[in-house]
Design an enzyme around this catalytic site. Structure first.
Site, mmCIF file in Angstrom:
data_model
loop_
_atom_site.group_PDB
_atom_site.id
_atom_site.type_symbol
_atom_site.label_atom_id
_atom_site.label_comp_id
_atom_site.label_asym_id
_atom_site.label_seq_id
_atom_site.Cartn_x
_atom_site.Cartn_y
_atom_site.Cartn_z
ATOM 1 C CG HIS A 304 -13.109 14.699 30.878
ATOM 2 N ND1 HIS A 304 -12.662 13.968 29.796
ATOM 3 C CD2 HIS A 304 -12.131 15.581 31.176
ATOM 4 C CE1 HIS A 304 -11.448 14.384 29.485
ATOM 5 N NE2 HIS A 304 -11.100 15.365 30.305
ATOM 6 C CG ASP A 361 -9.827 21.957 35.760
ATOM 7 O OD1 ASP A 361 -8.627 21.938 36.063
ATOM 8 O OD2 ASP A 361 -10.240 22.142 34.615
HETATM 9 N N1 ACO Z 1 -23.114 20.785 34.381
HETATM 10 C C1 ACO Z 1 -24.371 20.529 33.930
HETATM 11 N N2 ACO Z 1 -24.645 19.814 32.816
HETATM 12 C C2 ACO Z 1 -23.588 19.353 32.141
HETATM 13 C C3 ACO Z 1 -22.250 19.554 32.544
HETATM 14 C C4 ACO Z 1 -22.036 20.314 33.728
HETATM 15 N N3 ACO Z 1 -20.806 20.552 34.173
HETATM 16 N N4 ACO Z 1 -21.397 18.970 31.680
HETATM 17 C C5 ACO Z 1 -22.176 18.403 30.740
HETATM 18 N N5 ACO Z 1 -23.504 18.605 31.020
HETATM 19 C C6 ACO Z 1 -24.664 18.066 30.280
HETATM 20 C C7 ACO Z 1 -24.895 18.816 28.988
HETATM 21 O O1 ACO Z 1 -25.785 19.891 29.148
HETATM 22 C C8 ACO Z 1 -25.455 17.727 28.119
HETATM 23 O O2 ACO Z 1 -26.802 17.515 28.505
HETATM 24 P P1 ACO Z 1 -27.915 17.041 27.417
HETATM 25 O O3 ACO Z 1 -27.491 15.682 26.963
HETATM 26 O O4 ACO Z 1 -29.192 17.063 28.161
HETATM 27 O O5 ACO Z 1 -27.862 18.069 26.304
HETATM 28 C C9 ACO Z 1 -24.699 16.470 28.552
HETATM 29 O O6 ACO Z 1 -24.334 16.733 29.907
HETATM 30 C C10 ACO Z 1 -23.456 16.201 27.727
HETATM 31 O O7 ACO Z 1 -22.641 17.364 27.752
HETATM 32 P P2 ACO Z 1 -21.791 17.915 26.531
HETATM 33 O O8 ACO Z 1 -21.581 19.369 26.704
HETATM 34 O O9 ACO Z 1 -22.415 17.456 25.241
HETATM 35 O O10 ACO Z 1 -20.455 17.091 26.747
HETATM 36 P P3 ACO Z 1 -19.066 17.457 26.118
HETATM 37 O O11 ACO Z 1 -18.294 16.219 26.078
HETATM 38 O O12 ACO Z 1 -19.256 18.219 24.847
HETATM 39 O O13 ACO Z 1 -18.462 18.507 27.182
HETATM 40 C C11 ACO Z 1 -17.320 19.426 29.028
HETATM 41 C C12 ACO Z 1 -17.537 18.180 28.146
HETATM 42 C C13 ACO Z 1 -17.020 20.647 28.156
HETATM 43 C C14 ACO Z 1 -16.130 19.181 29.956
HETATM 44 C C15 ACO Z 1 -18.608 19.662 29.884
HETATM 45 O O14 ACO Z 1 -18.856 18.537 30.704
HETATM 46 C C16 ACO Z 1 -18.524 20.932 30.706
HETATM 47 O O15 ACO Z 1 -18.847 22.009 30.190
HETATM 48 N N6 ACO Z 1 -18.098 20.846 32.029
HETATM 49 C C17 ACO Z 1 -17.951 22.029 32.849
HETATM 50 C C18 ACO Z 1 -16.643 22.737 32.532
HETATM 51 C C19 ACO Z 1 -15.428 21.975 33.042
HETATM 52 O O16 ACO Z 1 -15.364 21.533 34.174
HETATM 53 N N7 ACO Z 1 -14.437 21.861 32.166
HETATM 54 C C20 ACO Z 1 -13.166 21.202 32.489
HETATM 55 C C21 ACO Z 1 -13.043 19.917 31.749
HETATM 56 S S1 ACO Z 1 -11.523 19.086 32.181
HETATM 57 C C22 ACO Z 1 -10.360 19.958 31.367
HETATM 58 O O17 ACO Z 1 -10.555 20.500 30.324
HETATM 59 C C23 ACO Z 1 -9.101 20.055 31.951
#
Ligand code: ACO
Length: 425
Positions: A304, A361
């Site tokens: 998140h 979710d």
């Molecule tokens: N699985 C694997 N790796 C992940 C995940 C995941 N679900 N989420 C984040 N990471 C990793 C990224 O690859 C990144 O790694 P790095 O530092 O080695 O490059 C690090 O964790 C940080 O992730 P970001 O994408 O920079 O974090 P951001 O805050 O931009 O994204 C998000 C948040 C979009 C929710 C992300 O965690 C994600 O894509 N999760 C999966 C989709 C999801 O469940 N979305 C629902 C969110 S809740 C809502 O909107 C209601």
């Protein structure tokens, strides 16, 4: 003296005011930055940028706190009704008995949708994604209620219409996918029961709403009702900042919510859990895939932007999922996969280091399935829940007369060059 932030640029020093929110959050007010320095800031994805000062929702990602207008999500999810929470978000205070009765009555008596909207709906293909249909039909509402532009009263009938009609419209896609006639709303039913009746009743027999199901739905809608400046809410505020009407603004929010990184994740989670189950339950394979950047796969329902400890909504939903499945006597093998996946991820260094926890979710789809909601309707359920939040945020933005949203950029394309005639290229 109040705190200031100092910036030194090109040998000159500038001071910017520090502002503090009611929960002691601090921010540097850079409204005059460009005027004074000719510099702008760059912040891809707005990870550090506050777009507004809002009095609606407080979120503390480090401590897993979520409050609507000061009331904790745990309290509201346990004790309130969804419409009570909607009133709180939109109007700022919990309603008195009389205010609640009037609000609920207004919503009950506006649930019917113009028959010509049905004609628009009939034109969609049977397998159209319900989120695309929902966004289009909400946008179409602006054609049926065109007086929005001139409405000086932001608490007007448009808000009631949106809250009243969204569940009605939402059920149409499901009915069409089943080859069943759509149901008209029944105004003697409460908000959640009315929705369930429109979803599941058939003209061939009586349908009794199960109170366990209605109660679970009420809780889920409350948990989704607002979440401050997330992607879809920011979209609603941005579109509304051009003074686009409320229907178009909410329609844009629905489109933003649809994306799999945002609300669309609830559909992706169940599809992922199903895939793991059908793949023999090999959880480690999916954990490894999520850790491998070249795979393009993420563990849906994990991570998140703001919560870096735990998502309080996920805690409530996890418990609710257990309760609902028990009460309905359902054994869902996917729940077991979800529990194992959560445990494995929370013990894995990759997820621990990046503070990736289950989000709202992760377990919501399991409850929706138990309630009989099909997978492609999960994000629609989220949209019904989020509607009061979008409305409250839109109304706050307009009431506060916020300026049109218009970010800047740093241009990195070709420097100025002369046009070359086609024959010389
Ligand atoms: N699985 C694997 N790796 C992940 C995940 C995941 N679900 N989420 C984040 N990471 C990793 C990224 O690859 C990144 O790694 P790095 O530092 O080695 O490059 C690090 O964790 C940080 O992730 P970001 O994408 O920079 O974090 P951001 O805050 O931009 O994204 C998000 C948040 C979009 C929710 C992300 O965690 C994600 O894509 N999760 C999966 C989709 C999801 O469940 N979305 C629902 C969110 S809740 C809502 O909107 C209601």
């Amino acid at each position: 003296m109040s705190q200031v932030a100092e910036l030194t640029l090109d040998g000159k020093s500038y001071q910017f005011p520090v502002i503090e929110g009611s929960e002691k959050e601090k921010a540097i007010d850079i409204a005059k930055l460009r005027d004074q320095t000719s510099y702008i800031t760059i912040d891809a994805g707005y990870k550090n940028t506050g777009a507004t000062q809002s009095a609606i929702t407080f979120l503390d990602g480090e401590n897993g706190v979520l409050n609507y207008r000061g009331y904790s999500i745990e309290d509201l999810a346990e004790k309130a009704s969804f419409l009570e929470v909607a009133y709180l978000l939109i109007f700022g205070e919990l309603p008195t008995e009389k205010e609640y009765a009037d609000f609920e009555y207004e919503i009950r008596t506006h649930t019917l949708v113009n028959e010509d909207m049905r004609k628009i709906f009939e034109g969609f293909p049977v397998n159209a994604h319900p989120m695309g249909v929902l966004s289009s039909l909400v946008s179409a509402m602006s054609a049926f209620y065109p007086d929005t532009q001139d409405s000086p009263d932001l608490t007007s009938l448009h808000i009631i219409r949106l809250l009243a009609k969204l569940p009605t419209i939402a059920t149409w896609s499901y009915k069409k996918s089943q080859g069943h006639p759509v149901n008209y709303p029944q105004n003697d039913l409460d908000y959640c029961s009315n929705f369930l009746n429109m979803m599941f009743a058939l003209p061939v027999g009586a349908y009794d709403v199960d109170p366990v199901v209605a109660k679970a739905l009420n809780k889920l809608l409350i948990l989704h009702a607002d979440h401050e400046q997330n992607c879809s809410t920011s979209t609603v505020r941005l579109v509304g900042s051009s003074h686009a009407n409320i229907y178009s603004s909410i329609s844009a929010g629905i489109s933003a919510l649809w994306g799999p990184l945002h609300g669309g994740a609830n559909q992706e989670v169940i599809e992922m859990l199903e895939a793991i189950k059908n793949d023999g339950g090999d959880i480690q394979k999916y954990i490894d895939m999520a850790k491998d950047k070249s795979s393009g796969f993420r563990l849906f329902g994990f991570g998140h932007r703001v919560y870096k400890n735990f998502d309080p909504r996920a805690r409530i939903i996890k418990k609710a999922a257990d309760d609902v499945l028990n009460k309905l006597g359902i054994k869902d093998p996917v729940l077991e996969i979800a529990q194992k996946l959560e445990k494995a991820a929370l013990e894995d260094e990759y997820f621990v280091k990046r503070k990736l926890y289950p989000n709202v979710d992760f377990y919501s789809g399991i409850i929706y399935r138990a309630l009989g909601i099909p997978t492609n309707m999960f994000t629609v359920m989220f949209a019904i829940g989020r509607l009061p939040g979008w409305i409250a945020q839109w109304k706050e933005m307009r009431t506060n007369k916020e300026p049109i949203g218009r970010p800047r950029q740093v241009y990195v394309g070709p420097a100025k060059r002369d046009y070359v005639a086609m024959s010389d290229r």
